[in-house]
Design a protein around this motif. Structure first.
Motif, short mmCIF file in Angstrom:
data_model
loop_
_atom_site.label_atom_id
_atom_site.label_comp_id
_atom_site.label_asym_id
_atom_site.label_seq_id
_atom_site.Cartn_x
_atom_site.Cartn_y
_atom_site.Cartn_z
N SER A 13 0.84 -1.21 0.00
CA SER A 13 0.00 0.00 0.00
C SER A 13 0.87 1.25 0.00
O SER A 13 2.04 1.20 0.38
N ASP A 14 0.29 2.37 -0.42
CA ASP A 14 0.93 3.67 -0.31
C ASP A 14 2.38 3.66 -0.81
O ASP A 14 3.32 3.96 -0.07
N ILE A 15 2.50 3.32 -2.07
CA ILE A 15 3.81 3.26 -2.73
C ILE A 15 4.33 4.68 -3.00
O ILE A 15 5.51 4.95 -2.91
N GLY A 41 -3.65 1.02 -2.76
CA GLY A 41 -3.83 2.35 -3.33
C GLY A 41 -2.77 3.37 -2.94
O GLY A 41 -1.87 3.09 -2.16
N ASP A 42 -2.91 4.59 -3.51
CA ASP A 42 -1.89 5.63 -3.46
C ASP A 42 -0.58 5.12 -4.08
O ASP A 42 0.49 5.15 -3.45
N THR A 43 -0.71 4.71 -5.32
CA THR A 43 0.47 4.30 -6.09
C THR A 43 1.32 5.51 -6.45
O THR A 43 2.54 5.41 -6.55
N ASN A 68 -6.55 8.43 -2.31
CA ASN A 68 -6.86 9.86 -2.44
C ASN A 68 -5.82 10.60 -3.28
O ASN A 68 -6.18 11.48 -4.08
N HIS A 69 -4.53 10.24 -3.15
CA HIS A 69 -3.52 10.92 -3.97
C HIS A 69 -3.71 10.59 -5.45
O HIS A 69 -3.56 11.47 -6.31
N ASP A 70 -4.03 9.33 -5.74
CA ASP A 70 -4.27 8.95 -7.14
C ASP A 70 -5.43 9.77 -7.71
O ASP A 70 -5.38 10.24 -8.84
N GLY A 153 -5.24 0.88 4.16
CA GLY A 153 -3.96 1.56 4.01
C GLY A 153 -4.10 2.99 4.51
O GLY A 153 -4.67 3.23 5.56
N HIS A 154 -3.57 3.95 3.74
CA HIS A 154 -3.82 5.39 3.89
C HIS A 154 -3.06 6.08 5.01
O HIS A 154 -2.56 7.19 4.82
N SER A 155 -2.97 5.49 6.20
CA SER A 155 -2.30 6.20 7.31
C SER A 155 -0.79 6.02 7.27
O SER A 155 -0.07 6.75 7.95
ZN ZN Z 1 -0.89 7.48 1.09
#
Ligand code: ZN
Length: 247
Positions: A13-15, A41-43, A68-70, A153-155
């Motif tokens: 996650s969060d690459i 997500g957040d590749t 969210n960044h994507d 993911g995300h945090s």
């Molecule tokens: Zn992220």
């Protein structure tokens, strides 16, 4: 074994466009002989190699979510929702994103359900934005989800939380943490490309869905290579500096 059912799953996650971290994690995943890779997500966003990361995740992950960044980079969420540094990186990313990367990200959803596991980029209450960092937020997601195992993911913080009656037990899941997945669990693998739990090493999670077992992994990668790529692309210096502190 049921045909088609994934048994050993690597969760990333969060690459955040950190290609050196992604390559290093995938090499370790290959050595662990998993059946599938899932990406929460957040590749892209923050980092210097968005297109290489999109191409690699597209080819390596059987299931990917959008973060969210994507969505900001795609123009589907407002960049004004971000702080200045995240916004500057998102604007730069949008300017270099290829049609192939854009099409890959645009085809993804922020949640999925498969093999008896529910996946959210952020949370069940808000799959795009909510940080699951409190007992209340974890409880709400475990109540809303139906699957025994929930991944978020995300945090950028690796977590292993169990629902024990009405209370949530557990907490941070540093590298080397192993849990037996009886009952209801919420796991966050941590971040591949921008860890924020004080350990700058790239994070990933191994799930064995047959033996109901999870193992949190951390692996050192050449942070200075990603930092120099960020300097070359004139990305905000604070975003490069935080990588070595894991925050
Ligand atoms: Zn992220």
């Amino acid at each position: 074994m049921v045909a088609g059912l994934a048994m050993r799953v690597a969760v990333i996650s969060d690459i955040h466009a950190n290609y050196h971290a992604l390559e290093t994690v995938l090499a370790e995943i290959d050595a662990a002989r998993v059946d599938v890779v899932w990406c929460l997500g957040d590749t892209v966003g923050y980092g210097p190699r968005p297109n290489d990361c999109c191409e690699t995740v597209k080819s390596r992950a059987e299931q990917s979510l959008v973060g969210n960044h994507d969505l900001v980079v795609l123009g589907e969420l407002a960049v004004s929702d971000f702080n200045d540094e995240a916004a500057a990186a998102a604007t730069w990313t949008a300017s270099v994103l290829t049609e192939q990367s854009r099409a890959f990200l645009a085809g993804l959803e922020p949640c999925a359900s498969l093999d008896g596991v529910e996946l959210f980029h952020a949370s069940a209450r808000d799959p795009v934005w909510e940080y699951v960092l409190t007992e209340e937020a974890a409880h709400a997601t475990l109540e809303l989800a139906e699957a025994p195992l929930v991944l978020v993911g995300h945090s950028h913080v690796a977590l292993a939380l169990a629902l024990d009656g009405e209370t949530v037990a557990g907490g941070l899941a540093p590298g080397g943490t192993e849990v037996q997945l009886s009952g209801r669990w919420l796991l966050n693998p941590g971040s591949v490309g921008q860890p924020r739990d004080g350990d700058p090493r790239a994070a990933w999670l191994l799930l064995d869905l047959q033996r109901r077992f999870a193992a949190f992994h951390r692996v050192a990668y050449p942070i200075e290579k990603t930092q120099s790529e960020m300097r070359e692309r004139r990305l905000p210096p604070a975003l490069a500096a935080r990588l070595e502190r894991g925050e």
